[in-house]
Design a protein around this motif. Structure first.
Motif, PDB file in Angstrom:
ATOM      1  N   VAL A 140       0.851  -1.171   0.262  1.00 50.24           N
ATOM      2  CA  VAL A 140      -0.139  -0.046   0.021  1.00 50.24           C
ATOM      3  C   VAL A 140       1.007   1.295  -0.008  1.00 50.24           C
ATOM      4  O   VAL A 140       1.928   1.214   0.964  1.00 50.24           O
ATOM      5  N   CYS A 194     -11.054  -6.325  -6.005  1.00 52.09           N
ATOM      6  CA  CYS A 194     -10.575  -4.795  -5.741  1.00 52.09           C
ATOM      7  C   CYS A 194     -11.427  -4.028  -7.092  1.00 52.09           C
ATOM      8  O   CYS A 194     -11.644  -3.032  -6.817  1.00 52.09           O
ATOM      9  N   GLY A 199     -11.980  -0.179  -7.088  1.00 52.39           N
ATOM     10  CA  GLY A 199     -10.692   0.327  -7.090  1.00 52.39           C
ATOM     11  C   GLY A 199     -10.242   0.541  -8.890  1.00 52.39           C
ATOM     12  O   GLY A 199     -10.932  -0.236  -9.727  1.00 52.39           O
ATOM     13  N   PHE A 224      -2.960  -0.699  -8.515  1.00 56.68           N
ATOM     14  CA  PHE A 224      -4.642  -0.046  -8.391  1.00 56.68           C
ATOM     15  C   PHE A 224      -4.486   1.279  -7.975  1.00 56.68           C
ATOM     16  O   PHE A 224      -3.530   1.826  -7.083  1.00 56.68           O
ATOM     17  N   VAL A 227      -7.937   3.257  -4.199  1.00 60.97           N
ATOM     18  CA  VAL A 227      -8.408   2.313  -3.202  1.00 60.97           C
ATOM     19  C   VAL A 227      -8.887   2.869  -2.040  1.00 60.97           C
ATOM     20  O   VAL A 227      -8.145   3.919  -1.626  1.00 60.97           O
ATOM     21  N   SER A 233     -10.386  -5.658  -0.068  1.00 57.23           N
ATOM     22  CA  SER A 233      -9.030  -5.742  -0.623  1.00 57.23           C
ATOM     23  C   SER A 233      -8.058  -5.103   0.179  1.00 57.23           C
ATOM     24  O   SER A 233      -6.686  -5.159  -0.043  1.00 57.23           O
ATOM     25  N   TYR A 234      -8.273  -4.044   0.549  1.00 54.21           N
ATOM     26  CA  TYR A 234      -7.503  -3.022   1.393  1.00 54.21           C
ATOM     27  C   TYR A 234      -7.307  -3.628   2.737  1.00 54.21           C
ATOM     28  O   TYR A 234      -6.127  -3.813   3.385  1.00 54.21           O
ATOM     29  N   GLN A 244      -1.491  -1.031  -4.122  1.00 55.53           N
ATOM     30  CA  GLN A 244      -2.614  -0.245  -3.966  1.00 55.53           C
ATOM     31  C   GLN A 244      -2.465   1.089  -3.732  1.00 55.53           C
ATOM     32  O   GLN A 244      -1.690   1.310  -2.632  1.00 55.53           O
TER      33      GLN A 244
END
Length: 353
Positions: A140, A194, A199, A224, A227, A233-234, A244
């Motif tokens: 992330v 996602c 996303g 992505f 997000v 998905s996060y 992401q």
């Protein structure tokens, strides 16, 4: 021990354990059991008495046998958080000392003053190295401000597209396949999740085929944008080559993202501002912090361990924390007679008088 580091993580555990006087049993991942076997063979070749380091194989049945056996006093684990929680609870219920390291969702905070070329270079390795199959990956990235996000994305796209996926014998490859066909399907399922959650899919790594290895478990790098924190998905660990982008409006919002996440293994901040770095490091609710360091794994004489659902137990692994885990405190209080035959009055508490 987990499949992704079949040599390093057993050595984190068995090295300090044996050095402090314990016998040790390694239960490797059934997905790649050969490296721990070779480690045990090398221990014997180096002179370790037989039986001090042993290797057993199996799945949950063997894990439960270890957790339940009365002669085993301590258990160390690295793997997914759900299994870590199970190992911790069952081991502690049986009176064992347990350290159980779980999953992660590490964030990289990018301040507007960060060196974006360096950030992109670091993210390419931290997000996609080892095909993202490591608990210290950086899946992330949190740019602070839309301008930072747009500038970062413009540099990220060509860098990610230039990554080379290949086999282990390809010296030019940046990363290889994921561990199994089942895990490949799981990661690709998270990519679709996602997408379904809203996303913005910038680069899609699904359907990647490596020439000559078309049936291999390869996934191309995936990116992505936009997000949000309400997406599953996060919230969950994908454990694959997926990055992401979660945008933050300001420093406080960026600080809150990793602090509020269920995982708290590692986090990084990229900035030239010393005050912002110190403020972030002091306040973030995460166990390991990197400042312009994308994978903040401390060197061996420190320790490794996260917070929240990334770790169960109160002692970290390796370093002096490892020595502490594999030993017990014994306190000895002594008093020696002064040599007189009658020994004097034995009914008083010794004092300095």
């Amino acid at each position: 021990t987990p499949f992704n580091f079949p040599g390093m993580i057993p050595l984190w555990m068995c090295g300090p354990a044996i050095a402090t006087g314990n016998a040790f049993i390694i239960k490797p991942s059934e997905r790649d059991p050969s490296v721990p076997v070779r480690l045990a063979e090398l221990f014997i070749e180096a002179g370790l008495p037989e039986g001090i380091c042993q290797v057993v194989h199996g799945d949950k049945e063997m894990v439960d046998a270890i957790l339940d056996h009365p002669a085993i006093g301590a258990v160390s684990f690295v793997g997914s958080s759900d299994i870590a929680h199970y190992v911790y609870n069952r081991g502690v219920a049986n009176g064992k000392r347990v350290q159980a390291m779980g999953g992660a969702k590490n964030h990289g905070i990018v301040m507007p003053d960060a060196d974006l070329d360096q950030v992109v270079n670091d993210l390419a390795g931290a997000a996609f190295g080892s095909a993202g199959e490591r608990c210290m990956a950086l899946p992330v990235v949190v740019p602070v401000g839309d301008d930072t996000a747009e500038r970062l994305k413009a540099k990220l796209i060509p860098a990610i597209q230039a990554l080379r996926v290949g086999v282990s014998t390809d010296a030019e490859a940046h990363y290889g396949p994921v561990v199994t066909a089942q895990h490949k399907a799981k990661v690709e399922g998270w990519i679709q999740t996602c997408v379904d959650e809203g996303g913005e899919l910038i680069i899609d790594g699904r359907g990647f085929k490596l020439q000559g290895h078309e049936e291999g478990y390869f996934i191309g790098p995936t990116l992505f944008d936009h997000v949000t924190t309400d997406m599953e998905s996060y919230k969950e660990e994908i454990f694959g080559p997926v990055l992401q982008i979660v945008r933050a409006a300001n420093f406080e919002e960026a600080l809150a993202l990793p602090s509020k996440h269920q995982y708290g293994n590692g986090v990084a901040i990229f900035t030239r501002n010393g005050h912002a770095a110190r403020e972030f490091a002091a306040r973030v609710n995460v166990g390991m912090v990197g400042i312009n360091v994308p994978i903040p794994v401390p060197v061996a004489y420190h320790s490794f361990g996260g917070w929240k659902r990334s770790a169960f137990g109160d002692t970290n692994q390796h370093g002096m924390e490892g020595v502490k885990f594999w030993t017990k405190v014994k306190t000895i209080t002594q008093r020696w007679p002064d040599g007189s035959p009658d020994g004097g009055n034995a009914f008083v508490i010794p004092t300095m008088g």
